[in-house]
Design an enzyme around this catalytic site. Sequence first.
Site, mmCIF file in Angstrom:
data_model
loop_
_atom_site.group_PDB
_atom_site.id
_atom_site.type_symbol
_atom_site.label_atom_id
_atom_site.label_comp_id
_atom_site.label_asym_id
_atom_site.label_seq_id
_atom_site.Cartn_x
_atom_site.Cartn_y
_atom_site.Cartn_z
ATOM 1 N N HIS A 145 -6.929 -1.042 -4.635
ATOM 2 C CA HIS A 145 -5.921 -0.332 -3.836
ATOM 3 C C HIS A 145 -6.199 -0.512 -2.343
ATOM 4 O O HIS A 145 -5.294 -0.804 -1.557
ATOM 5 C CB HIS A 145 -5.930 1.150 -4.226
ATOM 6 C CG HIS A 145 -5.058 2.021 -3.370
ATOM 7 N ND1 HIS A 145 -3.798 2.411 -3.755
ATOM 8 C CD2 HIS A 145 -5.275 2.582 -2.155
ATOM 9 C CE1 HIS A 145 -3.267 3.179 -2.810
ATOM 10 N NE2 HIS A 145 -4.154 3.307 -1.830
ATOM 11 N N GLU A 146 -7.463 -0.338 -1.950
ATOM 12 C CA GLU A 146 -7.819 -0.465 -0.537
ATOM 13 C C GLU A 146 -7.689 -1.909 -0.055
ATOM 14 O O GLU A 146 -7.228 -2.164 1.069
ATOM 15 C CB GLU A 146 -9.236 0.062 -0.289
ATOM 16 C CG GLU A 146 -9.447 1.516 -0.667
ATOM 17 C CD GLU A 146 -8.449 2.463 -0.010
ATOM 18 O OE1 GLU A 146 -7.955 2.139 1.101
ATOM 19 O OE2 GLU A 146 -8.140 3.504 -0.605
ATOM 20 N N HIS A 149 -4.126 -2.541 0.700
ATOM 21 C CA HIS A 149 -3.746 -2.042 2.022
ATOM 22 C C HIS A 149 -4.041 -3.089 3.091
ATOM 23 O O HIS A 149 -3.216 -3.357 3.973
ATOM 24 C CB HIS A 149 -4.524 -0.764 2.350
ATOM 25 C CG HIS A 149 -3.835 0.504 1.946
ATOM 26 N ND1 HIS A 149 -2.516 0.782 2.240
ATOM 27 C CD2 HIS A 149 -4.298 1.597 1.274
ATOM 28 C CE1 HIS A 149 -2.195 1.978 1.771
ATOM 29 N NE2 HIS A 149 -3.259 2.494 1.185
ATOM 30 N N GLU A 222 1.788 3.507 0.129
ATOM 31 C CA GLU A 222 0.904 3.884 -0.974
ATOM 32 C C GLU A 222 1.405 3.322 -2.303
ATOM 33 O O GLU A 222 0.612 2.852 -3.122
ATOM 34 C CB GLU A 222 0.773 5.410 -1.062
ATOM 35 C CG GLU A 222 -0.049 6.017 0.057
ATOM 36 C CD GLU A 222 -1.438 5.410 0.149
ATOM 37 O OE1 GLU A 222 -2.126 5.307 -0.890
ATOM 38 O OE2 GLU A 222 -1.816 5.008 1.265
#
Length: 294
Positions: A145-146, A149, A222
Amino acid sequence: MKRVFLFLATNMAIVLVLSVSMRLLGVEPYLNANGLNLTSLLIFAAVMGFGGSFISLAISKWSAKRAMGVQVIETPTNSTESWLLETVRTYSAKAGIKMPEVGIFDTPEVNAFATGMSRNSSLVAVSSGLLQQMSKREAEAVIGHEIAHVANGDMVTLALIQGVVNTFVMFLSRVIGHLVDRVVFKTERGHGPAFFVTMIVAELVLGVLASIIVMWFSRQREFHADRGGAALAGRQHMIAALERLNSLHPAPLPEKMAAFGISGGGGGGIKRLFMTHPPLAERIAALRNGAGHG
């Protein structure tokens, strides 16, 4: 609401410093000397608005390390650190970005964040609580997930959005102040007290409204990052990680890192407008439906 005002305060503090500097250099008084030059005012507002946003971005890694006490892993000292570095390296290669700095911050809360000036100059940090309370598969999904980003360029894009709204808040507040001063209070030369009072009130009101736009955009990113994490670590593992977070109810990160953490605060009604993250239940549902948002 506290999150919103602290988020705005960070940017507005930098903008204020730049604005004072421009005043001392004689630029802002020059704009006001003979009425309101809209072209000059817009240029001034853009320099101030984007300047504050990008200074925040430029120092984001440095400030995050200091605020969170991040210990950057240079040489792994145990198997967990080796696994963490290798996971970040593997996902970074898959995402097509340079290897970020990797660190751990000491807190029992389960969380992680990414920050940095660009896709190829970033920091990914995870909490000690995440490493202790999540399975490796769940933790890998959070890392994915990071990395998503970073690969999506969310830090730069959010800085651009913030710069745009900063610009229009500064521009419109001065236009409103000028109109009130001239039309209502009939000031004929220069600016009277009404201009400055109205400008400050307008900046506060417009700043809150502008933050709603920024927070909406943050929530959409997100969903994108969840899909990116699912692509890197597997959709079921990403869902499992979010479900685990939902059961643990982690505290939010400090304001400067909140938009790029894995978890944010919940809430409904008007509070929802000021959330950096969608509710975890919505994110889980979006992944289960194979859709996502934005």
